[in-house]
Design a protein around this motif. Sequence first.
Motif, short mmCIF file in Angstrom:
data_model
loop_
_atom_site.label_atom_id
_atom_site.label_comp_id
_atom_site.label_asym_id
_atom_site.label_seq_id
_atom_site.Cartn_x
_atom_site.Cartn_y
_atom_site.Cartn_z
N ALA A 157 0.82 -1.21 0.00
CA ALA A 157 0.00 0.00 0.00
C ALA A 157 0.85 1.27 0.00
N ASP A 158 2.05 1.22 0.59
CA ASP A 158 2.89 2.40 0.62
C ASP A 158 3.82 2.51 -0.58
N GLY A 159 3.64 1.62 -1.58
CA GLY A 159 4.42 1.68 -2.81
C GLY A 159 5.67 0.83 -2.82
N THR A 160 5.98 0.19 -1.71
CA THR A 160 7.15 -0.69 -1.66
C THR A 160 6.94 -1.90 -2.56
N ILE A 161 7.97 -2.27 -3.30
CA ILE A 161 7.92 -3.47 -4.14
C ILE A 161 8.59 -4.61 -3.38
N VAL A 162 7.86 -5.69 -3.21
CA VAL A 162 8.35 -6.86 -2.49
C VAL A 162 8.60 -7.98 -3.50
N VAL A 163 9.78 -8.58 -3.43
CA VAL A 163 10.15 -9.65 -4.36
C VAL A 163 10.66 -10.86 -3.57
N SER A 164 10.17 -12.03 -3.92
CA SER A 164 10.72 -13.27 -3.35
C SER A 164 11.52 -13.99 -4.42
N LEU A 165 12.66 -14.54 -4.03
CA LEU A 165 13.51 -15.30 -4.93
C LEU A 165 13.96 -16.56 -4.19
N ALA A 166 13.65 -17.72 -4.73
CA ALA A 166 14.05 -18.97 -4.11
C ALA A 166 14.91 -19.76 -5.09
N ASN A 167 16.14 -20.00 -4.71
CA ASN A 167 17.07 -20.79 -5.51
C ASN A 167 16.96 -22.25 -5.06
N VAL A 168 16.39 -23.10 -5.90
CA VAL A 168 16.18 -24.50 -5.51
C VAL A 168 17.40 -25.37 -5.81
N SER A 169 18.41 -24.81 -6.47
CA SER A 169 19.63 -25.58 -6.73
C SER A 169 20.35 -25.85 -5.42
N LEU A 170 20.85 -27.06 -5.25
CA LEU A 170 21.54 -27.42 -4.02
C LEU A 170 23.02 -27.06 -4.05
N ASP A 171 23.55 -26.71 -5.23
CA ASP A 171 24.99 -26.46 -5.30
C ASP A 171 25.40 -25.32 -6.22
N LYS A 172 24.44 -24.60 -6.82
CA LYS A 172 24.81 -23.56 -7.77
C LYS A 172 24.22 -22.21 -7.36
N GLU A 173 25.10 -21.19 -7.34
CA GLU A 173 24.65 -19.82 -7.13
C GLU A 173 23.86 -19.35 -8.34
N GLN A 174 22.89 -18.50 -8.13
CA GLN A 174 22.12 -17.93 -9.22
C GLN A 174 22.35 -16.42 -9.29
N LYS A 175 22.65 -15.93 -10.48
CA LYS A 175 22.77 -14.49 -10.70
C LYS A 175 21.50 -14.01 -11.38
N VAL A 176 20.83 -13.05 -10.75
CA VAL A 176 19.51 -12.62 -11.20
C VAL A 176 19.53 -11.14 -11.51
N ASN A 177 18.92 -10.77 -12.63
CA ASN A 177 18.71 -9.36 -12.97
C ASN A 177 17.21 -9.09 -13.00
N LEU A 178 16.76 -8.18 -12.15
CA LEU A 178 15.36 -7.79 -12.10
C LEU A 178 15.19 -6.47 -12.83
N SER A 179 14.46 -6.49 -13.94
CA SER A 179 14.25 -5.27 -14.71
C SER A 179 13.18 -4.42 -14.04
N LEU A 180 13.43 -3.12 -13.96
CA LEU A 180 12.48 -2.18 -13.36
C LEU A 180 11.69 -1.44 -14.43
N ASP A 181 11.74 -1.90 -15.68
CA ASP A 181 10.97 -1.28 -16.75
C ASP A 181 9.49 -1.32 -16.41
N GLY A 182 8.81 -0.22 -16.66
CA GLY A 182 7.38 -0.17 -16.41
C GLY A 182 7.01 0.29 -15.02
N ILE A 183 7.98 0.47 -14.16
CA ILE A 183 7.73 0.96 -12.81
C ILE A 183 7.88 2.47 -12.81
N ALA A 184 6.79 3.17 -12.53
CA ALA A 184 6.79 4.63 -12.65
C ALA A 184 7.73 5.28 -11.64
N SER A 185 7.64 4.86 -10.40
CA SER A 185 8.48 5.44 -9.36
C SER A 185 9.59 4.44 -9.02
#
Length: 214
Positions: A137-165
């Motif tokens: 309600a206050d405009g905060t964006i909440v994101v959950s990320l779960a890496n199910v791999s047991l042995d590999k790091e995940q590199k993630v890029n979250l695009s903010l396109d389309g977010i006005a503020s």
Amino acid sequence: HIEIMDEKDPKNRVALLLDEWGTWWDEEPGTVRGHLFQQNSMRDAIVASTSLDIFHKYTRRLKMCNIAQIVNVLQSMILTDTMGTGHMVLTPTYHVFNMYKDFQEATYLPMEVKTDSMSVRGNRTIPLLSTSAARTADGTIVVSLANVSLDKEQKVNLSLDGIASKPKTVTGQILSCKSVADYNDFENPNRIVPTEFKGAKLSKQNVSVKIPAK
């Protein structure tokens, strides 16, 4: 199932309810047979996270989901000492639910996700990364990320396109451990607890994240 409901109920008047989801393992030795007291490990936390992400994706129809159960049975959030000492321990599943509480009453944000997959039983594949997003309600964006791999790091890029503020800061928590079989017990109640996550960097157009295995 939702396709059928949309055909028969195009005005979305009838809700879909999911009763008693969760994991079911062997009962703990020495407990009352048939009472289904089982330990809760990091593996269960991953199941809880990916399940909540799926439920959130279909929130237009899915209006209630009940985990089985809350205390001492199956995928519990709380385990108590059944010998009557009054001891209590919070499970990894509890911590996942607590970390997801900001999604309550928030607005679902659809995400397009590209990620590697892994093969599982039955010639099926599942994505290595489970995600969900919402705006509070206050405009905060909440994101959950779960890496199910047991042995590999995940590199993630979250695009903010389309977010006005555009967000000005990024903070987070992480739940992980050495082994996916690790769990909290009465002797070590804080073996698996959320800690501050420092693996996210914010720029004007995206958030880059490095997520460890598990």
